[in-house]
Design a protein around this motif. Structure first.
Motif, mmCIF file in Angstrom:
data_model
loop_
_atom_site.group_PDB
_atom_site.id
_atom_site.type_symbol
_atom_site.label_atom_id
_atom_site.label_comp_id
_atom_site.label_asym_id
_atom_site.label_seq_id
_atom_site.Cartn_x
_atom_site.Cartn_y
_atom_site.Cartn_z
ATOM 1 N N ALA A 1 0.852 -1.194 0.000
ATOM 2 C CA ALA A 1 0.000 0.000 0.000
ATOM 3 C C ALA A 1 0.879 1.232 0.000
ATOM 4 O O ALA A 1 1.889 1.296 0.708
ATOM 5 C CB ALA A 1 -0.909 0.007 1.223
ATOM 6 N N SER A 2 0.490 2.213 -0.795
ATOM 7 C CA SER A 2 1.221 3.479 -0.889
ATOM 8 C C SER A 2 0.267 4.620 -0.547
ATOM 9 O O SER A 2 -0.852 4.673 -1.059
ATOM 10 C CB SER A 2 1.777 3.676 -2.303
ATOM 11 O OG SER A 2 2.343 4.965 -2.460
ATOM 12 N N ASP A 3 0.701 5.556 0.304
ATOM 13 C CA ASP A 3 -0.209 6.610 0.751
ATOM 14 C C ASP A 3 -0.475 7.681 -0.306
ATOM 15 O O ASP A 3 -1.371 8.503 -0.151
ATOM 16 C CB ASP A 3 0.278 7.249 2.056
ATOM 17 C CG ASP A 3 1.611 7.961 1.931
ATOM 18 O OD1 ASP A 3 2.209 7.964 0.839
ATOM 19 O OD2 ASP A 3 2.071 8.525 2.950
ATOM 20 N N ALA A 4 0.317 7.710 -1.374
ATOM 21 C CA ALA A 4 0.077 8.618 -2.502
ATOM 22 C C ALA A 4 0.470 7.887 -3.779
ATOM 23 O O ALA A 4 1.040 6.788 -3.736
ATOM 24 C CB ALA A 4 0.859 9.923 -2.349
ATOM 25 N N PHE A 5 0.168 8.497 -4.915
ATOM 26 C CA PHE A 5 0.428 7.798 -6.171
ATOM 27 C C PHE A 5 1.924 7.608 -6.412
ATOM 28 O O PHE A 5 2.766 8.302 -5.834
ATOM 29 C CB PHE A 5 -0.216 8.518 -7.351
ATOM 30 C CG PHE A 5 0.277 9.928 -7.617
ATOM 31 C CD1 PHE A 5 1.591 10.192 -7.982
ATOM 32 C CD2 PHE A 5 -0.604 10.992 -7.537
ATOM 33 C CE1 PHE A 5 2.029 11.471 -8.245
ATOM 34 C CE2 PHE A 5 -0.177 12.290 -7.807
ATOM 35 C CZ PHE A 5 1.146 12.529 -8.157
ATOM 36 N N PHE A 6 2.238 6.639 -7.265
ATOM 37 C CA PHE A 6 3.614 6.428 -7.704
ATOM 38 C C PHE A 6 3.872 7.346 -8.898
ATOM 39 O O PHE A 6 3.224 7.224 -9.931
ATOM 40 C CB PHE A 6 3.845 4.967 -8.109
ATOM 41 C CG PHE A 6 3.915 4.035 -6.943
ATOM 42 C CD1 PHE A 6 5.104 3.873 -6.248
ATOM 43 C CD2 PHE A 6 2.796 3.326 -6.530
ATOM 44 C CE1 PHE A 6 5.168 3.011 -5.157
ATOM 45 C CE2 PHE A 6 2.856 2.478 -5.451
ATOM 46 C CZ PHE A 6 4.047 2.315 -4.752
ATOM 47 N N PRO A 7 4.831 8.271 -8.769
ATOM 48 C CA PRO A 7 5.082 9.193 -9.880
ATOM 49 C C PRO A 7 5.796 8.525 -11.050
ATOM 50 O O PRO A 7 5.716 9.005 -12.176
ATOM 51 C CB PRO A 7 5.949 10.277 -9.243
ATOM 52 C CG PRO A 7 6.629 9.597 -8.093
ATOM 53 C CD PRO A 7 5.663 8.572 -7.587
ATOM 54 N N PHE A 8 6.487 7.415 -10.742
ATOM 55 C CA PHE A 8 7.241 6.696 -11.770
ATOM 56 C C PHE A 8 7.125 5.191 -11.518
ATOM 57 O O PHE A 8 6.785 4.763 -10.405
ATOM 58 C CB PHE A 8 8.713 7.115 -11.759
ATOM 59 C CG PHE A 8 8.925 8.593 -11.904
ATOM 60 C CD1 PHE A 8 8.754 9.222 -13.130
ATOM 61 C CD2 PHE A 8 9.276 9.368 -10.807
ATOM 62 C CE1 PHE A 8 8.936 10.581 -13.271
ATOM 63 C CE2 PHE A 8 9.459 10.734 -10.926
ATOM 64 C CZ PHE A 8 9.291 11.343 -12.164
ATOM 65 N N PRO A 9 7.450 4.375 -12.505
ATOM 66 C CA PRO A 9 7.355 2.917 -12.329
ATOM 67 C C PRO A 9 8.428 2.334 -11.418
ATOM 68 O O PRO A 9 8.348 1.156 -11.068
ATOM 69 C CB PRO A 9 7.520 2.378 -13.757
ATOM 70 C CG PRO A 9 7.277 3.531 -14.658
ATOM 71 C CD PRO A 9 7.713 4.740 -13.907
ATOM 72 N N ASP A 10 9.440 3.129 -11.019
ATOM 73 C CA ASP A 10 10.554 2.561 -10.260
ATOM 74 C C ASP A 10 10.113 1.962 -8.925
ATOM 75 O O ASP A 10 10.680 0.972 -8.454
ATOM 76 C CB ASP A 10 11.665 3.595 -10.046
ATOM 77 C CG ASP A 10 11.174 4.908 -9.452
ATOM 78 O OD1 ASP A 10 9.962 5.041 -9.195
ATOM 79 O OD2 ASP A 10 12.009 5.822 -9.268
ATOM 80 N N GLY A 11 9.080 2.555 -8.289
ATOM 81 C CA GLY A 11 8.587 1.988 -7.041
ATOM 82 C C GLY A 11 7.988 0.609 -7.239
ATOM 83 O O GLY A 11 8.122 -0.273 -6.384
ATOM 84 N N ILE A 12 7.321 0.398 -8.361
ATOM 85 C CA ILE A 12 6.751 -0.905 -8.686
ATOM 86 C C ILE A 12 7.858 -1.912 -8.968
ATOM 87 O O ILE A 12 7.783 -3.080 -8.541
ATOM 88 C CB ILE A 12 5.807 -0.795 -9.895
ATOM 89 C CG1 ILE A 12 4.712 0.258 -9.627
ATOM 90 C CG2 ILE A 12 5.194 -2.140 -10.226
ATOM 91 C CD1 ILE A 12 3.861 -0.032 -8.417
#
Length: 543
Positions: free
Chosen positions: A487-498
């Motif tokens: 779960a992430s509290d805000a959106f992922f700005p880039f695919p690197d977190g995924i």
């Protein structure tokens, strides 16, 4: 721009405060006094404000003097007159010719309208006084004599309450009313006038303040002003650090379960510290999220672990196993009365405080074996009734509605090729409710209804993912991130977190969505075979 004519008889500290702050962009056109030696003259000149002196000459009537004042002001353009200790009662001679005229009186009118409002308040033994900004109206009769009942009787614009403390004398109270009351209220009134929010009906004398209303069309909006009164419940050993003084204040109208009002059952143990209160409050707020038996361990206001289960002891075991190393010296919160089995687990390692809605006798016997484990009974958890939270700032405070959002499986929008399993959907809901209590940027890994790894307070979202992975890999006991939900509290700005989550073995993701790069993030999830759902709402926590 609003231009002000200020009239003072001595130091004119309110006028100078307004001049320095320029509320609503208001500026002084002139400052006038009837005393040639008034200190306000030099102070105004230092600020580049023109000054005028109109002395009260021998044999000069009230109306003659006011006519002379109007003559002295005739060379200046102004929209508002502000009095400050002018010490002259004004008649219609001045008031009919001048624009709206305001004055500030050092009491909550109609109480203590006389010349010694501070002494009168002390003599009356009141616990609260304050100040009043009002419209000046004629307080004289046909002959120009003062009608005492009409002095300071004009329509009230705004007021500010000020406490009267035991041991106050006239001087200390006078200073507090000035600096904490008049400086606020007079500035507020001028700001309202300058912004066109203050309207005075010249016929009826009725005052309407458009700005002095909630921010929404109904009474449920954020109020234009907040007056909060709280009583010091205890003086603490120190604040966040030993060099800082601190105290805890109590709001006795709060009906919600609270650590401030909790009973400390082991009275021989040391009292709660500033940090204990802060952490215990965070822990209690977290476990209020869940209807099922829930346990949480908090460290430095962040969850070290949280879980729900069929029993309280099982929930605590799962919460602790997320990060037992970080839980050392932490705060435990439970949403069911603590039983002996749960108590035995709690005392197995060092904890500072345990918070619960009650305890069995056997549980207390176990917990009391730890001399300095503070045991708090908050009573029935009941409903969450407190609507606002606030954060003091230097020079002000932030106020917001509490983040009481909750989601269900039906609220989730699946955006990937792979649909989440029923278990993953359940975990998404649990993870989202827990994540609300993790400092941003926050990432949380969960399996079932227990945390696996938590990455909190990072300035980079991808670093928060890496931290959660490290916690799951190196600190969690008997569980890991393989197949977990992230779960992430805000959106992922880039695919690197995924991509980082995939390295940790994450199988599904829940996040708000809304990034301009959502399509790239979804594509990355698809490439890794992850399921992803959007909540459509963010859950930042910056305090």
């Amino acid at each position: 721009m609003t231009r002000i004519a200020g009239m003072a008889g001595n130091r004119g500290r309110n006028l100078l405060n307004i001049a320095d702050r320029e509320p609503g962009g208001a500026e002084f056109a002139v400052v006038l006094t009837n005393a040639a030696d008034a200190p306000v003259l030099e102070a105004a000149a230092e600020r580049g404000i023109p000054t005028e002196v109109v002395p009260l000459e021998d044999g000069m009537s009230r109306r003659d003097h006011e006519a002379a004042v109007l003559e002295a002001l005739s060379d200046y353009e102004f929209d508002l007159v502000c009095l400050d200790g002018y010490m002259r009662i004004l008649s219609e001679t001045f008031l009919d010719e001048a624009p709206t005229t305001l004055n500030v009186h050092p009491s909550l009118l109609p109480s203590f309208p006389g010349m010694d409002a501070w002494g009168d308040a002390l003599e009356a033994g009141v616990s609260v006084t304050g100040c009043t900004v009002h419209v000046v109206t004629d307080a004289t009769d046909e002959d120009g004599a003062v009608v005492e009942a009409d002095v300071d009787a004009g329509p009230i614009v705004t007021q500010e309450p000020i406490p009267v403390y035991e041991g106050d004398d006239e001087e200390t109270l006078k200073e507090r009313v000035l600096y904490e009351g008049e400086f606020r209220a007079y500035t507020r009134a001028v700001k309202w006038f300058a912004e066109g929010a203050l309207d005075v009906d010249p016929e009826t004398g009725e005052v309407t303040v458009e700005a002095d209303a909630p921010s929404a069309p109904d009474a449920e909006g954020l109020p234009a002003r907040r007056f909060t009164s709280s009583d010091r419940a205890d003086t603490l050993r120190y604040g966040e650090n030993p060099h800082q003084d601190a105290a805890v204040y109590a709001n006795f109208t709060c009906d919600e379960a609270s650590v401030v009002h909790a009973d400390q059952l082991n009275e021989g143990a040391k009292a709660l510290s500033y940090n204990n209160y802060n952490d215990a409050d965070g822990a209690l707020n977290l476990i209020k999220e869940f209807d099922e038996p829930a346990a949480a361990v908090i460290k430095h206001t962040n969850p070290a672990g949280c879980a729900t289960a069929d029993s309280l002891s099982a929930a605590y075991e799962k919460a602790l196993s997320t990060d037992p190393m970080s839980a050392f010296g932490g705060i435990v919160a439970l949403n069911r009365p603590c039983d002996a089995d749960t108590a035995e687990q709690i005392v197995d390692s060092f904890k500072e405080v345990v918070v619960a809605p009650g305890y069995t006798d056997d549980a207390l016997a176990v917990l009391f074996e730890k001399e300095n484990l503070r045991v708090l009974d908050v009573g029935d958890l009941g409903e969450r009734t407190e609507r606002f939270t606030e954060k003091p700032l230097v020079g002000g405070r932030l106020v917001q509605e509490r983040d009481l959002q909750s989601i269900s499986v039906d609220d989730l929008e699946v955006v990937t090729e792979r649909e989440p399993t029923d278990e993953e959907l359940e975990t998404m809901v649990f993870a989202w409710q827990t994540l609300k209590h993790v400092k941003s940027n926050g990432i949380l890994f969960a399996q079932g209804t227990e945390t696996v790894g938590i990455g909190m307070g990072q300035v980079s979202r991808v670093d928060a993912v890496r931290l959660a992975a490290i916690k799951a890999d190196e600190h969690a006991e008997g569980k890991d991130a393989e197949g977990a939900v992230m779960a992430s509290d805000a959106f992922f700005p880039f695919p690197d977190g995924i991509d980082e989550a995939a390295k940790a073995g994450i199988g599904a993701v829940v996040q708000p969505g809304g990034s301009v790069n959502d399509e790239d993030v979804i594509e990355a999830a698809d490439e890794h075979g992850m399921a992803m759902a959007f909540t459509g709402q963010r859950s930042f926590r910056h305090d």
